[in-house]
Design a protein around this motif. Structure first.
Motif, PDB file in Angstrom:
ATOM      1  N   ILE A   1      -2.129  -4.119  16.404  1.00 11.88           N
ATOM      2  CA  ILE A   1      -1.870  -4.989  15.073  1.00 11.88           C
ATOM      3  C   ILE A   1      -2.778  -3.933  14.260  1.00 11.88           C
ATOM      4  N   GLY A   2      -4.162  -3.494  14.529  1.00 13.95           N
ATOM      5  CA  GLY A   2      -4.981  -2.851  13.859  1.00 13.95           C
ATOM      6  C   GLY A   2      -4.224  -1.745  13.453  1.00 13.95           C
ATOM      7  N   ILE A   3      -3.795  -0.800  14.024  1.00 15.95           N
ATOM      8  CA  ILE A   3      -2.763   0.428  13.943  1.00 15.95           C
ATOM      9  C   ILE A   3      -1.886   0.235  12.772  1.00 15.95           C
ATOM     10  N   LEU A   4      -1.133  -1.014  13.053  1.00 14.36           N
ATOM     11  CA  LEU A   4       0.044  -1.136  12.093  1.00 14.36           C
ATOM     12  C   LEU A   4      -0.365  -1.556  10.893  1.00 14.36           C
ATOM     13  N   ILE A   5      -1.610  -2.364  10.577  1.00 15.43           N
ATOM     14  CA  ILE A   5      -2.025  -2.871   9.349  1.00 15.43           C
ATOM     15  C   ILE A   5      -2.617  -1.327   8.747  1.00 15.43           C
ATOM     16  N   ALA A   6      -3.220  -0.486   9.459  1.00 18.42           N
ATOM     17  CA  ALA A   6      -3.876   0.525   8.867  1.00 18.42           C
ATOM     18  C   ALA A   6      -2.696   1.448   8.266  1.00 18.42           C
ATOM     19  N   LEU A   7      -1.447   1.547   9.148  1.00 18.92           N
ATOM     20  CA  LEU A   7      -0.230   2.096   8.906  1.00 18.92           C
ATOM     21  C   LEU A   7       0.282   1.667   7.353  1.00 18.92           C
ATOM     22  N   ILE A   8       0.273   0.252   7.533  1.00 17.74           N
ATOM     23  CA  ILE A   8       0.931  -0.267   6.403  1.00 17.74           C
ATOM     24  C   ILE A   8       0.232  -0.022   5.021  1.00 17.74           C
ATOM     25  N   ILE A   9      -1.246  -0.209   5.135  1.00 20.47           N
ATOM     26  CA  ILE A   9      -2.055   0.021   4.143  1.00 20.47           C
ATOM     27  C   ILE A   9      -1.781   1.591   3.571  1.00 20.47           C
ATOM     28  N   VAL A  10      -1.769   2.449   4.498  1.00 19.89           N
ATOM     29  CA  VAL A  10      -1.594   3.968   4.181  1.00 19.89           C
ATOM     30  C   VAL A  10      -0.527   4.065   3.384  1.00 19.89           C
TER      31      VAL A  10
ATOM     32  N   PRO B   1       0.744   6.607  -1.799  1.00 24.24           N
ATOM     33  CA  PRO B   1       1.409   7.452  -2.921  1.00 24.24           C
ATOM     34  C   PRO B   1       0.899   7.229  -4.213  1.00 24.24           C
ATOM     35  N   LEU B   2       0.071   5.946  -4.514  1.00 23.53           N
ATOM     36  CA  LEU B   2      -0.752   5.761  -5.418  1.00 23.53           C
ATOM     37  C   LEU B   2      -1.751   6.570  -5.670  1.00 23.53           C
ATOM     38  N   VAL B   3      -2.446   7.154  -4.738  1.00 22.96           N
ATOM     39  CA  VAL B   3      -3.548   8.016  -4.727  1.00 22.96           C
ATOM     40  C   VAL B   3      -3.459   9.486  -4.949  1.00 22.96           C
ATOM     41  N   ILE B   4      -2.300   9.878  -4.075  1.00 27.75           N
ATOM     42  CA  ILE B   4      -1.867  11.368  -4.235  1.00 27.75           C
ATOM     43  C   ILE B   4      -1.259  11.511  -5.126  1.00 27.75           C
ATOM     44  N   PRO B   5      -1.382  12.851  -5.827  1.00 26.55           N
ATOM     45  CA  PRO B   5      -0.696  13.098  -7.301  1.00 26.55           C
ATOM     46  C   PRO B   5       0.535  13.798  -7.184  1.00 26.55           C
ATOM     47  N   TYR B   6       1.137  13.921  -5.717  1.00 21.86           N
ATOM     48  CA  TYR B   6       2.324  14.748  -5.706  1.00 21.86           C
ATOM     49  C   TYR B   6       3.424  13.579  -5.229  1.00 21.86           C
ATOM     50  N   GLY B   7       4.583  14.033  -5.441  1.00 16.30           N
ATOM     51  CA  GLY B   7       5.831  13.238  -5.399  1.00 16.30           C
ATOM     52  C   GLY B   7       6.358  13.692  -4.106  1.00 16.30           C
ATOM     53  N   TYR B   8       7.329  12.914  -3.174  1.00 19.48           N
ATOM     54  CA  TYR B   8       7.999  13.430  -2.315  1.00 19.48           C
ATOM     55  C   TYR B   8       9.004  14.546  -2.488  1.00 19.48           C
ATOM     56  N   ALA B   9       9.587  14.780  -3.739  1.00 21.09           N
ATOM     57  CA  ALA B   9      10.505  15.479  -4.197  1.00 21.09           C
ATOM     58  C   ALA B   9       9.823  16.542  -5.137  1.00 21.09           C
ATOM     59  N   ASP B  10       8.686  16.691  -5.248  1.00 19.53           N
ATOM     60  CA  ASP B  10       7.991  17.657  -6.322  1.00 19.53           C
ATOM     61  C   ASP B  10       7.963  18.879  -5.777  1.00 19.53           C
TER      62      ASP B  10
END
Lengths: 325, 352
Positions: free
Chosen positions: B62-71, B76-85
């Motif tokens: 459950i801990g791993i899943l919650i951490a994964l979901i948070i990440v 994407p809000l923190v990192i300035p790159y887009g997946y297609a940039d």
């Protein structure tokens, strides 16, 4: 048919299809049974395991579709195979109820006591407000001797006797006239049995209920019943007033049943003679010809093998199905 | 009374003549009340959650899943790159490497967000692509499982409750569907849908997912529910035997109410467990299809398609294969452990 009886059952048959290899054969669970119950009366129904007692109770309430016969409840024909009458049971569910044998499997483990007792009220819309529903449930719980604070608990938190009380409260919720008690005490301790049986009697006095009391404990049945019916292999063997049947059993099967009742006094017990039946109960798929009991009967004659004995009155409503005079 | 009572020599009965009234004291009201108190009422759900909390592996999952979901949600809000940039000159970087132009920017004093997993051959930030890939995988897994659950539950409960001839016909249909090759159907549907649906969905959200994904969902909806339907039917057949179902009939409860109130709540544990175990299998199917090129359409990444793209440069850039593969393993392992934990917690009969 007079309407002085609350329940009249005539020539009721209930066959279940059973796959036997490639063929489907009928299992004759209940075969040609007739009896009546008067208002405020208790009819005890006894017989050994698998003789169709429970099936009779369930067919009466139309939990199974009867094969043939006639059921009349309170003057209304519920089912008649000859006149092709087959009424919708929903309005009658309010008048006929059932208390089940196993207090452990007859209560839904995911529901609170309040919801279990309240379900019949919900289904038949017997209240106008949430408060009225709650009050009715509290009243029912008090009637059967449960604490009001038990209402929010789940069935598994109770003992067998308390669970059976919940089951009785559920049956009483719709204020029925007639209750089928399907071995309601056989799963309980002896001390609790007495409490529950006495409660059944008190409820009968207060509310004028009629019971079909199914059991295999003859002493319990004698205690609570006005009349007793004896079944064997789906057939009715004998019906009589409770004391008459206990003192003067006519059918050889009833005689052997009564001789098997334990007597709580060693001196008398030593004197009494046990009638021990030979052999096993025949399979209901391979019924003996004629009288079903003849294979184990001491008095069986050729006539017994040929023809089923008629159900005749031997005086004072003591009905017996036996060729033996 | 005390005087004419004579105790038998070997009796184990307590000899009351040795005691007087002073030796006893009356129970206080407090003590009397304690006799009436029952343990705290526990519901089925509370009881199961308590057992689940005691299971360290399930809690880790459950801990791993919650951490994964948070990440997945916040990266994407923190990192300035887009997946297609596509960043010119930044192709084929190893983790935490900077390209020549980025090094110049740093020298000027500007801050440049590091490429945590490096970049791919087109110069796209690989970390954000793995994050989006995991997003696609999880969403597909969860929605496909819910779809399977809905159809399977409806079909299985009707078949199991009605029984008899209806059950026979419905289960033969299930047998026929069981025998259809699922991969073949997905490939066929993907090809057909691409031609028919391709132009219709252009410009909508569906276009981003691509017709392949729609084909995948259709196939899940058409084929994968049969296992769930069989399981629920089996459960209902056993629960139907309980007397409380007969009691409900005796009260006059309608069929739909009986199923909803009496039968389904009692097979809830099996439903929860199977759904939890269905998610990883759906994720695997999606990854596999993306790996063979039938998954989401480019540039939207999925863990499977990332692994497929990484195959070509496997010798020089092994991390590009390892990151998505590891992400799949982590998600599937965590979900499987959670499923096992749920089974132990809610269905104690199965575990012991």
């Amino acid at each position: 048919m007079s309407s002085e009886n609350i329940l009249e059952v005539s020539h009721l048959k209930q066959y279940f299809p059973v796959k036997n290899g490639f063929r489907t054969v009928p299992l004759k669970a209940v075969d040609d049974i007739s009896f009546t119950i008067k208002p405020g009366e208790t009819l005890g129904l006894v017989g050994e395991s698998g003789c169709g007692k429970t099936t009779v109770g369930r067919t009466l309430l139309r939990l199974y579709q009867p094969t043939s016969g006639c059921i009349v409840f309170d003057g209304d024909v519920l089912y008649d195979s000859e006149k092709k009458i087959d009424v919708k049971m929903q309005p009658y569910r309010k008048q006929m109820q059932m208390v089940f044998q196993d207090p452990y499997s007859s209560l839904n483990p995911r529901m609170t006591v309040e919801d279990i007792i309240g379900e019949p009220l919900d289904v038949h819309k017997l209240y106008t407000s949430k408060g009225e529903r709650h009050d009715k449930i509290m009243e029912l719980m008090e009637t059967v001797g449960l604490n009001a604070e038990h209402a929010t608990r789940y069935a598994h938190e109770f003992s067998g006797g308390q669970r059976q009380r919940i089951g009785i409260a559920r049956a009483l919720a719709v204020d029925p006239k007639f209750i089928v008690c399907d071995e309601p005490v056989s799963a309980l301790d002896v001390s609790i049995q007495a409490q529950v049986v006495n409660m059944f009697e008190d409820l009968q006095k207060q509310r004028g209920l009629s019971y079909l009391f199914i059991a295999h404990d003859l002493l319990v049945v004698q205690h609570i019943s006005d009349r007793i019916a004896v079944m064997y292999l789906g057939h009715m063997m004998e019906i009589a007033d409770a004391d008459e049947l206990m003192d003067n059993p006519i059918h050889p099967y009833t005689q052997s049943l009564l001789s098997a009742v334990p007597i709580p006094d060693p001196k008398t017990a030593r004197k009494s003679q046990r009638i021990i039946l030979e052999g096993d109960v025949p399979s209901p798929l391979k019924m003996p010809s004629g009288c079903p009991f003849r294979t184990r009967c001491r008095y069986a004659t050729e006539q017994c093998a040929c023809e089923m004995p008629p159900f005749t009155d031997r005086g004072n409503g003591h009905m017996v199905a036996c060729w033996n005079k | 009374m005390k005087d004419n009572f004579k105790k038998a020599p070997f009796s184990a009965q307590i000899d009351l003549s040795k005691f007087s009234m002073q030796d006893f004291e009356k129970a206080t009201d407090e003590e009397k009340r304690q006799q009436d108190v029952m343990g705290e009422s526990t519901t089925f759900f509370k009881d199961g959650m308590r057992r689940l909390r005691r299971n360290p592996l399930a809690m880790l999952a459950i801990g791993i899943l919650i951490a994964l979901i948070i990440v997945i949600i916040f990266a994407p809000l923190v990192i300035p790159y887009g997946y297609a940039d596509i960043m010119k000159g930044s192709a084929n970087l190893h983790p935490f490497e900077y390209s020549a132009s980025e090094l110049k920017q740093i020298a000027k004093g500007e801050s440049v967000f590091p490429h945590i997993f490096g970049t791919d051959s087109l110069g796209r930030d690989y970390f954000i692509r793995v994050i989006y890939g995991a997003r696609v995988s999880l969403v597909v897994g969860i929605f496909a499982s819910i779809l399977v659950l809905m159809i399977g539950m409806l079909y299985g409960s009707i078949s199991g409750y009605l029984g008899g001839r209806v059950d026979l016909v419905m289960m033969r249909i299930v047998d026929i569907i069981y025998s259809l090759p699922d991969m073949l159907l997905i490939i066929l549907l993907a090809v057909v849908l691409n031609e028919t649906l391709g132009s219709i969905i252009k410009g909508t959200i569906f276009a981003k997912l691509g017709t392949n994904m729609i084909a995948l969902f259709i196939v899940f909806g058409l084929l994968y529910w049969v296992g769930m339907a069989r399981l629920i039917r089996g459960q209902i057949l056993t629960i139907k035997q309980n007397e409380y179902v007969l009691a409900a009939k005796c009260i006059g409860t309608s069929t739909s109410r009986t199923i909803l109130k009496h039968i389904l709540p009692n097979c809830l544990s099996v439903i929860i467990i199977t759904t939890a175990l269905q998610i990883p299998s759906a994720i695997f199917t999606e990854s596999y299809l993306s790996f063979v090129g039938l998954g989401v359409s480019a540039p939207m990444p999925s863990l499977g398609s990332l692994a497929n793209e990484a195959r070509s440069g496997m010798m020089t850039y092994p991390e590009r294969l390892l990151f998505p593969a590891f992400a799949i393993c982590l998600i599937v392992l965590a979900l499987n452990l959670l499923g096992d934990g749920l089974r132990d917690a809610f269905d104690p009969k199965l575990s012991r």
